[in-house]
Scaffold this motif. Structure first.
Motif, PDB file in Angstrom:
ATOM      1  N   MET A 296      -3.716  -6.820   4.292  1.00 52.45           N
ATOM      2  CA  MET A 296      -3.271  -8.061   3.911  1.00 52.45           C
ATOM      3  C   MET A 296      -4.424  -8.924   3.761  1.00 52.45           C
ATOM      4  O   MET A 296      -4.687 -10.066   2.774  1.00 52.45           O
ATOM      5  N   ARG A 324      -0.740   0.909  -1.023  1.00 54.94           N
ATOM      6  CA  ARG A 324      -1.512  -0.423  -0.776  1.00 54.94           C
ATOM      7  C   ARG A 324      -0.621  -1.474  -1.123  1.00 54.94           C
ATOM      8  O   ARG A 324      -0.454  -2.425  -0.296  1.00 54.94           O
ATOM      9  N   GLN A 328       0.809  -4.551   1.223  1.00 54.90           N
ATOM     10  CA  GLN A 328       0.510  -5.928   1.159  1.00 54.90           C
ATOM     11  C   GLN A 328       1.983  -6.744   1.126  1.00 54.90           C
ATOM     12  O   GLN A 328       1.798  -8.005   1.266  1.00 54.90           O
TER      13      GLN A 328
END
Length: 350
Positions: A296, A324, A328
């Protein structure tokens, strides 16, 4: 990047150990401008030239020199008994002491309490203290992506890992890697197997190569190195091997060490952590405590695979991008082996 890139300034005897101090853009200690922030980095036994963890930290110091005019110096440890005296020497001479690596944690705790006016930056773990800023990485997130990738490209159905030492930061990487394999298996109905070996030393490339060759002999065609300087030997084991066998690098971008034989590298932005910590101190904004960095914060990810992307199936690249986004958005990856059994890949596959 090797130790020879920085000239030797002086050898200092403190008790028995011989301490090597090098610098970038600096003057002798007694000639340093009192208005210039002095930062000294203390390394463990692996030292510079690992093209990974320690080199990444020193790159952050160099950035502080170039951007902030900091006076940056380096102390290399030769053995574990050097850690306390090296840190004490640094604390006596510097405004900021940057301690690199989990192995220095106990020494940092002992020395920092004796030097309350010196700021300490500890990288890769947590050491409590009012004058200590500890930086930790959610390395399991980058390891997770690497595990998915490794499982997605293996042709033998077997992948492996060589670890330098069995310590928490290494296990976080390795646990994430195993979780990524588990997710790939669940998503594809596959049965990719995993094997690992521990060297017991971050500074033994010959043994790293030997263990990598052993894993290759067992059928592993993708091997992650989590071994510092020893990991260079892992990459060497693949350098002249046949196509379709890959090493995976760690910490820094190691793809160019063996183009086409390093599948990817797990980036761990130690350089950014070191630079930002020094910048905050330079600006009078020192923040003690435990600071976590991960995907992040753009502190971990995989390289762009500039030599190998064409060998990765499109569906694997799609799965990586999907994971991903989930991370995040708050998706958590196990960081300890004990959590693997309860890790549910379905949460990432909905």
């Amino acid at each position: 990047m090797g130790v020879s890139s920085w000239r030797r300034l002086l050898h200092c005897w403190l008790a028995i150990p011989l301490l090597l101090i090098a610098c970038v853009g600096c003057t002798p200690f007694d000639e340093t401008d009192s208005n210039t922030l002095t930062a000294i980095m203390v390394l463990d036994m692996a030292g510079l030239g690992d093209k990974g963890f320690n080199d990444a930290g020193w790159a952050g110091m160099q950035l502080a020199v170039d951007s902030l005019g900091v006076d940056a110096r380096l102390i290399q440890s030769s053995e574990q008994s050097d850690y306390v005296p090296n840190l004490a020497l640094a604390a006596q001479q510097a405004d900021v002491v940057v301690a690199m690596g989990f192995l220095l944690s106990e020494a940092v705790a002992a020395v920092a309490s004796q030097h309350p006016d010196t700021r300490f930056v500890f990288v890769d773990g947590e050491v409590p203290g009012q004058n200590i800023a500890s930086f930790d990485f959610r390395a399991q997130e980058g390891g997770f992506l690497a595990g998915i990738l490794a499982a997605g490209v293996t042709e033998t159905g077997s992948v492996g890992c060589v670890m330098g030492m069995d310590i928490p930061p290494v296990r976080a990487y390795e646990t994430g890697f195993r979780a990524g394999i588990k997710l790939y298996n669940a998503s594809q109905g596959a049965d990719v197997q995993y094997s690992s070996m521990v060297i017991g030393d971050f500074n033994d490339p010959a043994r790293g190569k030997s263990q990598a060759l052993s894993l290759i002999a067992q059928g592993c065609d993708v091997v992650l190195q989590l071994a510092g300087n020893s990991g260079l030997g892992v990459i060497e084991a693949f350098k002249d091997g046949p196509p379709g066998r890959w090493a995976i690098g760690a910490d820094l971008d190691q793809d160019d060490l063996a183009p086409g034989r390093v599948l990817t590298s797990i980036l761990k932005r130690i350089d950014v952590a070191v630079f930002e910590a020094i910048r905050q101190i330079h600006e009078g904004r020192f923040q003690s405590g435990h600071h976590w960095l991960g995907l992040m914060e753009s502190a971990t990810d995989l390289t762009e695979m500039r030599h190998t992307a064409d060998s990765v199936p499109p569906e694997v690249l799609t799965l990586l991008d999907r994971c991903r986004v989930i991370i995040q958005r708050g998706g958590t990856i196990p960081f300890h082996p004990s959590e693997l059994a309860t890790f549910d890949p379905a949460l990432f596959l909905k």
